[in-house]
Design an enzyme around this catalytic site. Structure first.
Site, PDB file in Angstrom:
ATOM      1  N   CYS A  45       0.788  -1.169   0.067  1.00 33.77           N
ATOM      2  CA  CYS A  45       0.161   0.193  -0.132  1.00 33.77           C
ATOM      3  C   CYS A  45       0.838   1.402  -0.037  1.00 33.77           C
ATOM      4  CB  CYS A  45      -0.971   0.023   1.168  1.00 33.77           C
ATOM      5  SG  CYS A  45      -1.795   1.631   1.509  1.00 33.77           S
ATOM      6  N   HIS A  73       2.867  -8.089  13.915  1.00 29.21           N
ATOM      7  CA  HIS A  73       1.882  -7.939  12.661  1.00 29.21           C
ATOM      8  C   HIS A  73       2.868  -7.806  11.313  1.00 29.21           C
ATOM      9  CE1 HIS A  73      -0.673  -5.407   9.954  1.00 29.21           C
ATOM     10  NE2 HIS A  73      -1.767  -5.808  10.863  1.00 29.21           N
ATOM     11  N   GLU A  75       2.664  -5.840   8.744  1.00 23.81           N
ATOM     12  CA  GLU A  75       3.103  -4.389   8.496  1.00 23.81           C
ATOM     13  C   GLU A  75       4.386  -4.210   9.726  1.00 23.81           C
ATOM     14  OE1 GLU A  75       1.797  -0.067   8.654  1.00 23.81           O
ATOM     15  OE2 GLU A  75       0.138  -1.508   8.386  1.00 23.81           O
ATOM     16  N   SER A 172      -7.133  -9.311  10.910  1.00 22.57           N
ATOM     17  CA  SER A 172      -6.909  -7.793  10.557  1.00 22.57           C
ATOM     18  C   SER A 172      -6.814  -7.164  11.830  1.00 22.57           C
ATOM     19  CB  SER A 172      -8.152  -7.680   9.544  1.00 22.57           C
ATOM     20  OG  SER A 172      -8.428  -6.319   9.505  1.00 22.57           O
ATOM     21  N   ASN A 174      -7.054  -3.890  11.539  1.00 14.76           N
ATOM     22  CA  ASN A 174      -7.832  -2.502  11.574  1.00 14.76           C
ATOM     23  C   ASN A 174      -9.371  -3.236  12.051  1.00 14.76           C
ATOM     24  OD1 ASN A 174      -9.679  -2.330   8.931  1.00 14.76           O
ATOM     25  ND2 ASN A 174      -7.902  -3.187   8.358  1.00 14.76           N
TER      26      ASN A 174
END
Length: 260
Positions: A45, A73, A75, A172, A174
């Site tokens: 992203c 995580h 990311e 996820s 978020n």
């Protein structure tokens, strides 16, 4: 369409294209498919890439970097992997801020995971700035606009709801944060579901108002599936609340435009 999820590149056959996920990967990862001459597409992203670039910029300026995020995580693993080991310190909570001992308190910078709770992150940043007034932050906040918009919408949605359902993967970040925000914002109950099939009838006892939202990457058909499931069993009135129309677009990766 036949996509297969893998956790390591050695699981990939030589005759299939490879896509790096939107969460991003450590800088060392693309070297392997290049060596094997695999066709690969970096689908990181752009908002995550911004965090990577900010971290590199601070590192080049000689600053020690604090990454606010959740250990393990994908990311966070990708962001930590942009720089040499030890260049980035991971902070998960306000308590971590209290015990963090930097090499030089006057030469710090921070970046954040893009899918965090906005309110929790504000508290952690405030604690960092209190302890280290000279700490440098991003020019523009790192938390993804889709994450921010959904959390703000859930704050309005949750008030007065007997139950809030969040459509999204249990992996996820978020989506998990949306459940937490709903409970903090007044929902009597909040649950994370992959699809309508996960709804437990016991949750619906004495429930009259259900709030429905979804994680940033949940497909729209899964949300529609929940509405259809309720409509088949109950007389349903749908009211849209707190929605922000998102108009941000990103360029396609160069490899796709070249193929086109």
């Amino acid at each position: 369409m036949g996509a297969v999820f893998v956790s390591e590149l050695d699981q990939c056959p030589d005759d299939r294209p490879v896509i790096f996920s939107a969460h991003g990967v450590p800088k060392s990862v693309p070297a392997a498919p290049k060596a094997r001459q695999l066709l690969f597409l970096d689908a990181t992203c752009p908002l995550v890439s911004k965090v990577h670039l900010d971290a590199e910029r601070h590192h080049d300026a000689g600053r020690e970097i604090v990454l606010i995020g959740h250990a393990g995580h994908p990311e966070v693993i990708g962001t930590l992997g942009q720089l040499p080991e030890g260049a980035v310190a991971l902070i998960e909570t306000v308590d971590d801020v209290r015990t963090f001992t930097p090499r030089d308190p006057a030469n710090l910078a921070f970046v954040t995971q893009t899918t965090l709770s906005v309110d929790d992150t504000i508290e952690i940043v405030a604690a960092l700035k209190t302890r280290f007034p000279a700490i440098v932050g991003p020019h523009k906040e790192d938390i993804c606009y889709a994450t921010t918009n959904r959390q703000e919408a859930v704050k309005h949605l949750a008030q007065g709801c007997d139950l809030v359902l969040v459509v999204g993967s249990k992996r996820s970040s978020n989506s998990q944060r949306l459940v937490e925000v709903a409970l903090r914002s007044g929902a009597k109950d909040a649950r994370l579901i992959d699809s309508a099939d996960d709804i437990d009838c016991d949750w619906l006892k004495d429930v009259k108002i259900v709030g429905l939202t979804a994680g940033a990457s949940a497909p729209e058909d899964l949300v529609d599936g929940v509405l259809d499931a309720f409509s088949r069993r109950f007389e349903v009135t749908v009211e849209e609340k707190g929605a922000v129309r998102e108009t941000v677009t990103f360029k396609l990766p160069r490899l796709l435009t070249e193929e086109a």
